[in-house]
Design an enzyme around this catalytic site. Sequence first.
Site, PDB file in Angstrom:
ATOM      1  N   ARG A  72       0.861  -1.290   0.000  1.00 18.33           N
ATOM      2  CA  ARG A  72      -0.026  -0.095  -0.147  1.00 18.33           C
ATOM      3  C   ARG A  72       0.890   1.381  -0.089  1.00 18.33           C
ATOM      4  O   ARG A  72       1.485   1.368   0.849  1.00 18.33           O
ATOM      5  CB  ARG A  72      -0.760  -0.012   1.087  1.00 18.33           C
ATOM      6  CG  ARG A  72      -1.774   1.081   1.303  1.00 18.33           C
ATOM      7  CD  ARG A  72      -2.801   1.076   2.739  1.00 18.33           C
ATOM      8  NE  ARG A  72      -3.698   1.979   2.747  1.00 18.33           N
ATOM      9  CZ  ARG A  72      -3.423   3.201   3.268  1.00 18.33           C
ATOM     10  NH1 ARG A  72      -2.247   3.311   3.731  1.00 18.33           N
ATOM     11  NH2 ARG A  72      -4.646   4.157   3.328  1.00 18.33           N
ATOM     12  N   SER A 114     -12.935  -2.238   1.330  1.00 15.45           N
ATOM     13  CA  SER A 114     -12.911  -1.612   2.721  1.00 15.45           C
ATOM     14  C   SER A 114     -14.477  -1.345   3.007  1.00 15.45           C
ATOM     15  O   SER A 114     -15.036  -0.676   2.097  1.00 15.45           O
ATOM     16  CB  SER A 114     -11.899  -0.107   2.640  1.00 15.45           C
ATOM     17  OG  SER A 114     -10.665  -0.432   2.347  1.00 15.45           O
ATOM     18  N   LYS A 135      -5.423   5.808   8.850  1.00 12.18           N
ATOM     19  CA  LYS A 135      -6.732   6.250   8.500  1.00 12.18           C
ATOM     20  C   LYS A 135      -7.324   6.964   9.271  1.00 12.18           C
ATOM     21  O   LYS A 135      -8.341   6.803   9.799  1.00 12.18           O
ATOM     22  CB  LYS A 135      -7.503   4.846   8.509  1.00 12.18           C
ATOM     23  CG  LYS A 135      -7.049   3.655   7.436  1.00 12.18           C
ATOM     24  CD  LYS A 135      -8.040   2.512   7.344  1.00 12.18           C
ATOM     25  CE  LYS A 135      -7.825   1.606   6.287  1.00 12.18           C
ATOM     26  NZ  LYS A 135      -8.225   2.182   4.938  1.00 12.18           N
TER      27      LYS A 135
END
Length: 228
Positions: free
Chosen positions: A48, A117, A146
């Site tokens: 990621r 997600s 996040k």
Amino acid sequence: MKNSTIKYKKRFSDVLLYVIISPTLVRKNGGNILQEVIRGGADAVQLREKTMPDNEFLAIAKDFREITGQTNTLFIINDRAKIAGKVNADGLHIGQTDMNINNARKIIGNDKIIGRSTHNIFQARLAEQEGADYISVGPLFYTATKSHEPPVGLRYLQQVRQEISLPFVVIGGITANNAAEIIQAGGNRIAICSAIICSENITQATRTLKDLLVKNNPFSGQEKKLPL
């Protein structure tokens, strides 16, 4: 195609520890991080990098594909479907604001894993309807990776456990200190980034969390199975 699809989905159903690797987060060599988490027992890894240029990301993804292929570790790429297709990754993970699942399948192939997600039960239901192979549930607790998403807490985890047939990974602010609580609440797969890759001993941090999952997990393998 059918046998390949079964192979990938069966392998994901066996996942306990899913490690998200972002080399720029810790300014370490991605390949070295990957080898350390694999030695520690990671079942699946996700590459990621939200802001890295495609050419740099592609080079790292090629290295990850070679290493994960040699070690039989599931390799998932975050967001970048075209690169996932180029390196023959095992799957793709997409967020709520990324492309839809149908378009992603056109790029990486119907036999590969696609994860979505989710942050509430409505998103989880939609992901299941649209044909996701797994979902992430979170962020369970606050996490800097996040920070734009508010923590969902254990209630959402329990809703998913009761209602959704897909395999799911719990994510967000998970550490060795709170992992047992999450497992007991039904989080039989855990996705972790910072608590592993930011640790001084990545292999040991990975092994500690994998051991917690193996020893304390009463739910593994009990999901309702969808027809393949």
